[in-house]
Motif scaffolding. Sequence first.
Motif, PDB file in Angstrom:
ATOM      1  N   TRP A  87       0.815  -1.085   0.013  1.00 45.52           N
ATOM      2  CA  TRP A  87      -0.112   0.112  -0.064  1.00 45.52           C
ATOM      3  C   TRP A  87       0.694   1.171   0.060  1.00 45.52           C
ATOM      4  CZ3 TRP A  87      -1.417  -4.319   2.707  1.00 45.52           C
ATOM      5  CH2 TRP A  87      -2.417  -4.832   2.326  1.00 45.52           C
ATOM      6  N   PRO A  88       1.793   1.396  -0.960  1.00 38.91           N
ATOM      7  CA  PRO A  88       2.613   2.764  -1.284  1.00 38.91           C
ATOM      8  C   PRO A  88       1.387   3.883  -1.646  1.00 38.91           C
ATOM      9  CG  PRO A  88       2.834   1.152  -3.014  1.00 38.91           C
ATOM     10  CD  PRO A  88       1.688   0.710  -2.206  1.00 38.91           C
ATOM     11  N   GLY A  89       2.227   4.975  -1.311  1.00 38.90           N
ATOM     12  CA  GLY A  89       1.584   6.215  -2.246  1.00 38.90           C
ATOM     13  C   GLY A  89       0.553   6.645  -1.098  1.00 38.90           C
ATOM     14  N   HIS A  90       0.566   7.202  -0.030  1.00 38.26           N
ATOM     15  CA  HIS A  90      -0.150   7.805   0.885  1.00 38.26           C
ATOM     16  C   HIS A  90      -1.267   7.130   1.184  1.00 38.26           C
ATOM     17  CE1 HIS A  90       2.382  11.179   0.561  1.00 38.26           C
ATOM     18  NE2 HIS A  90       2.122  11.135  -1.078  1.00 38.26           N
ATOM     19  N   ARG A  91      -1.422   5.761   1.363  1.00 41.52           N
ATOM     20  CA  ARG A  91      -2.220   4.762   1.509  1.00 41.52           C
ATOM     21  C   ARG A  91      -2.310   3.833   2.958  1.00 41.52           C
ATOM     22  NH1 ARG A  91      -3.394   1.148  -3.407  1.00 41.52           N
ATOM     23  NH2 ARG A  91      -1.301   0.744  -3.076  1.00 41.52           N
ATOM     24  N   ARG A  92      -1.536   4.621   3.934  1.00 42.58           N
ATOM     25  CA  ARG A  92      -1.647   4.047   5.272  1.00 42.58           C
ATOM     26  C   ARG A  92      -1.754   4.920   6.174  1.00 42.58           C
ATOM     27  NH1 ARG A  92       4.415   1.049   5.486  1.00 42.58           N
ATOM     28  NH2 ARG A  92       4.129  -0.622   3.698  1.00 42.58           N
ATOM     29  N   ILE A  93      -2.500   4.236   7.127  1.00 43.01           N
ATOM     30  CA  ILE A  93      -2.504   4.876   8.641  1.00 43.01           C
ATOM     31  C   ILE A  93      -1.909   3.908   9.644  1.00 43.01           C
ATOM     32  CG2 ILE A  93      -4.074   5.866  10.318  1.00 43.01           C
ATOM     33  CD1 ILE A  93      -6.002   6.384   8.231  1.00 43.01           C
ATOM     34  N   LYS A  94      -1.188   4.149  10.533  1.00 45.95           N
ATOM     35  CA  LYS A  94      -0.981   3.337  11.553  1.00 45.95           C
ATOM     36  C   LYS A  94      -1.293   3.619  12.982  1.00 45.95           C
ATOM     37  CE  LYS A  94       3.418   1.628  14.089  1.00 45.95           C
ATOM     38  NZ  LYS A  94       4.843   1.824  13.979  1.00 45.95           N
ATOM     39  N   GLN A  95      -1.938   2.691  13.648  1.00 45.08           N
ATOM     40  CA  GLN A  95      -2.489   2.981  15.179  1.00 45.08           C
ATOM     41  C   GLN A  95      -1.339   2.501  16.034  1.00 45.08           C
ATOM     42  OE1 GLN A  95      -5.196   0.255  17.233  1.00 45.08           O
ATOM     43  NE2 GLN A  95      -6.717   1.810  16.662  1.00 45.08           N
ATOM     44  N   TYR A  96      -0.468   3.378  16.653  1.00 41.22           N
ATOM     45  CA  TYR A  96       0.704   2.770  17.021  1.00 41.22           C
ATOM     46  C   TYR A  96       0.948   2.896  18.690  1.00 41.22           C
ATOM     47  CZ  TYR A  96       1.458   8.297  17.896  1.00 41.22           C
ATOM     48  OH  TYR A  96       1.461   9.476  18.142  1.00 41.22           O
ATOM     49  N   ARG A  97      -0.218   3.427  19.321  1.00 38.42           N
ATOM     50  CA  ARG A  97      -0.381   3.425  20.753  1.00 38.42           C
ATOM     51  C   ARG A  97      -1.960   3.177  21.080  1.00 38.42           C
ATOM     52  NH1 ARG A  97       0.873   8.025  25.211  1.00 38.42           N
ATOM     53  NH2 ARG A  97       0.470   6.824  27.171  1.00 38.42           N
ATOM     54  N   GLY A  98      -2.003   2.281  21.941  1.00 36.24           N
ATOM     55  CA  GLY A  98      -3.476   1.838  22.380  1.00 36.24           C
ATOM     56  C   GLY A  98      -4.030   2.794  23.593  1.00 36.24           C
ATOM     57  N   ASP A  99      -5.049   2.184  24.104  1.00 37.99           N
ATOM     58  CA  ASP A  99      -6.207   2.811  24.996  1.00 37.99           C
ATOM     59  C   ASP A  99      -5.541   3.660  25.982  1.00 37.99           C
ATOM     60  OD1 ASP A  99      -8.387   3.405  26.005  1.00 37.99           O
ATOM     61  OD2 ASP A  99      -8.660   1.254  27.026  1.00 37.99           O
ATOM     62  N   HIS A 100      -5.457   4.948  25.977  1.00 38.11           N
ATOM     63  CA  HIS A 100      -4.937   5.763  27.114  1.00 38.11           C
ATOM     64  C   HIS A 100      -5.521   7.008  27.341  1.00 38.11           C
ATOM     65  CE1 HIS A 100      -2.975   7.319  23.565  1.00 38.11           C
ATOM     66  NE2 HIS A 100      -2.772   8.175  24.141  1.00 38.11           N
ATOM     67  N   ARG A 101      -5.688   7.696  28.227  1.00 36.94           N
ATOM     68  CA  ARG A 101      -6.143   9.089  28.262  1.00 36.94           C
ATOM     69  C   ARG A 101      -5.017  10.259  27.830  1.00 36.94           C
ATOM     70  NH1 ARG A 101     -11.096   9.383  30.598  1.00 36.94           N
ATOM     71  NH2 ARG A 101     -11.609   7.264  31.808  1.00 36.94           N
ATOM     72  N   GLU A 102      -5.663  11.329  27.229  1.00 35.07           N
ATOM     73  CA  GLU A 102      -4.980  12.362  26.844  1.00 35.07           C
ATOM     74  C   GLU A 102      -5.824  13.731  26.987  1.00 35.07           C
ATOM     75  OE1 GLU A 102      -2.644  12.748  23.165  1.00 35.07           O
ATOM     76  OE2 GLU A 102      -2.204  10.928  23.398  1.00 35.07           O
ATOM     77  N   THR A 103      -5.161  14.903  27.422  1.00 35.78           N
ATOM     78  CA  THR A 103      -5.892  16.199  27.562  1.00 35.78           C
ATOM     79  C   THR A 103      -5.199  17.212  26.715  1.00 35.78           C
ATOM     80  OG1 THR A 103      -6.256  15.629  29.920  1.00 35.78           O
ATOM     81  CG2 THR A 103      -6.337  17.983  29.269  1.00 35.78           C
ATOM     82  N   HIS A 104      -6.357  17.698  26.209  1.00 40.97           N
ATOM     83  CA  HIS A 104      -5.686  18.976  24.967  1.00 40.97           C
ATOM     84  C   HIS A 104      -6.901  19.925  25.297  1.00 40.97           C
ATOM     85  CE1 HIS A 104      -2.657  16.427  22.891  1.00 40.97           C
ATOM     86  NE2 HIS A 104      -3.483  15.611  23.193  1.00 40.97           N
ATOM     87  N   GLY A 105      -6.380  21.060  25.330  1.00 43.66           N
ATOM     88  CA  GLY A 105      -7.284  22.414  25.463  1.00 43.66           C
ATOM     89  C   GLY A 105      -8.294  22.228  26.778  1.00 43.66           C
ATOM     90  N   GLY A 106      -7.974  21.501  27.759  1.00 40.83           N
ATOM     91  CA  GLY A 106      -8.785  21.259  28.626  1.00 40.83           C
ATOM     92  C   GLY A 106      -9.777  20.105  28.699  1.00 40.83           C
ATOM     93  N   TYR A 107      -9.739  19.431  27.733  1.00 40.80           N
ATOM     94  CA  TYR A 107     -10.676  18.419  27.250  1.00 40.80           C
ATOM     95  C   TYR A 107      -9.888  17.084  27.303  1.00 40.80           C
ATOM     96  CZ  TYR A 107     -14.359  21.665  26.173  1.00 40.80           C
ATOM     97  OH  TYR A 107     -15.183  22.714  26.534  1.00 40.80           O
ATOM     98  N   THR A 108     -10.431  16.063  28.214  1.00 40.20           N
ATOM     99  CA  THR A 108      -9.736  14.598  28.337  1.00 40.20           C
ATOM    100  C   THR A 108     -10.587  13.621  27.501  1.00 40.20           C
ATOM    101  OG1 THR A 108      -8.865  15.338  30.588  1.00 40.20           O
ATOM    102  CG2 THR A 108      -8.811  12.685  29.934  1.00 40.20           C
ATOM    103  N   LEU A 109      -9.751  12.819  26.741  1.00 39.38           N
ATOM    104  CA  LEU A 109     -10.510  11.870  25.959  1.00 39.38           C
ATOM    105  C   LEU A 109      -9.775  10.452  26.149  1.00 39.38           C
ATOM    106  CD1 LEU A 109     -11.464  13.650  22.614  1.00 39.38           C
ATOM    107  CD2 LEU A 109     -13.023  13.061  24.684  1.00 39.38           C
ATOM    108  N   ASN A 110     -10.404   9.341  25.962  1.00 43.81           N
ATOM    109  CA  ASN A 110      -9.800   8.065  25.973  1.00 43.81           C
ATOM    110  C   ASN A 110      -9.438   7.780  24.523  1.00 43.81           C
ATOM    111  OD1 ASN A 110      -8.818   5.480  26.360  1.00 43.81           O
ATOM    112  ND2 ASN A 110      -9.934   5.180  28.316  1.00 43.81           N
ATOM    113  N   ILE A 111      -8.149   7.525  24.048  1.00 41.97           N
ATOM    114  CA  ILE A 111      -8.196   7.481  22.782  1.00 41.97           C
ATOM    115  C   ILE A 111      -6.904   6.423  22.464  1.00 41.97           C
ATOM    116  CG2 ILE A 111      -8.578   9.784  22.480  1.00 41.97           C
ATOM    117  CD1 ILE A 111      -5.591  10.053  22.189  1.00 41.97           C
ATOM    118  N   ASP A 112      -6.709   5.973  21.074  1.00 38.22           N
ATOM    119  CA  ASP A 112      -5.729   5.382  20.700  1.00 38.22           C
ATOM    120  C   ASP A 112      -5.016   6.442  19.718  1.00 38.22           C
ATOM    121  OD1 ASP A 112      -6.586   2.736  21.569  1.00 38.22           O
ATOM    122  OD2 ASP A 112      -7.648   2.458  19.647  1.00 38.22           O
ATOM    123  N   ASN A 113      -3.687   6.340  19.604  1.00 40.17           N
ATOM    124  CA  ASN A 113      -2.948   7.366  18.575  1.00 40.17           C
ATOM    125  C   ASN A 113      -2.847   6.868  17.342  1.00 40.17           C
ATOM    126  OD1 ASN A 113      -1.500   8.347  21.536  1.00 40.17           O
ATOM    127  ND2 ASN A 113      -2.348  10.077  20.311  1.00 40.17           N
TER     128      ASN A 113
END
Length: 399
Positions: free
Chosen positions: A365-391
Amino acid sequence: MRRAMLLAGILATLIPGPPPAQADTDVHYQGLRIPAPAGWEVHHLGPRSTECLRFDRHAVYLGSAGENQDCPAHAVGRTTAIHVEPLAAQTNALVTGLLARDGAGGGGRLPGLRVHDPAAHEILIAVPQAGAFITGSYGSDVRDLERVLNRITLEEPTPDGAAERHTGAARPRRWVRGDGFDTCRAPSLDAMKAWRKDFVAANVYIGGVSRACPDGRLSHDWIAAVRGMGWRLIPTYVGPQAPCGPHRVNFTPDSAVDDARASAEDAAERARLLGLRRLTPIYYDMEAYSRHDPECREAVLDFLDAWTRKLRRLGYVPGVYSSVASAIRDLAAAKGIKKPSAVWFAHWDKKSDPWKDRYMSRDWWPGHRRIKQYRGDHRETHGGYTLNIDNDALDGYVR
């Protein structure tokens, strides 16, 4: 006579015949399929690349040239070669200037703007549908270059199977590179606005019998609002899972094809209701399963083959999300099936480059056809809002 024939036979075994003809090699860039003629080199460029972009040798160059190219002190001459790069501001300006001077032309088989500059021995093609700009060089005969350029095609068909017509307005490119996240349910619009400063893309689960979270805030209006903030979206459908997986709703080897077609129809309809138009990528979430069960593996490949074919016929771009160690690897190795246009692979090694994963060949899948999920279930806070996400790290198809 017999001695002469015998001698000819002996000589035929000693003197090799002409080498077999080499085949062209297809390379892919931003949704373009580029048949590189046999014997041509293919060079991948980038911001840190020191490769010299030069038109005195047969080659295909992909990407923007680096700022510090290692070029020879003296090089003279031109031959047939092509350079394909993002349709950036400077290339837009170049096309605009040449168009003002010479007028617009058709792009051959490609929908776009085409300019022939005989003084420079170049043909320039802007392809807004792919967000790509092609510079073709030639030596004494422009027809050599035209034969190469006329074989470049867009990889994805439009809903009616024909090439899209150029309307004169550049469309947003269908891929994006940057940081993304996925979470089970659609966050509030306030959270999306706050998180937009740090991310470019977010996943949305649009349906499927195995989807854990309901629609909640997800709606046509929610999609329109976050798109207005500049978000790019990764629509995902979570239908029945592999026969050997640990999940409650599974397809069987006998039902795989029918279940896949039904899933594609439902995914396309839900996308339409959410305002996600045709040519939107939809990723099928195929959770990890045992690759050591050959019957199960074949059922998964039958399912994803049918999903890909059906979704494409419905006018959407088929993608697949899965573990790099299960469906992604099986799809890459499979023969005789239709493979998804893009993949979203999970490998939680906390390394965010989708092109340097040790389990993913660069040929997959060359040519801008990839997404990588590189970190699993954890919490992050941005701009005062916390979500449970994968990166996620993106260099892939989005809406």
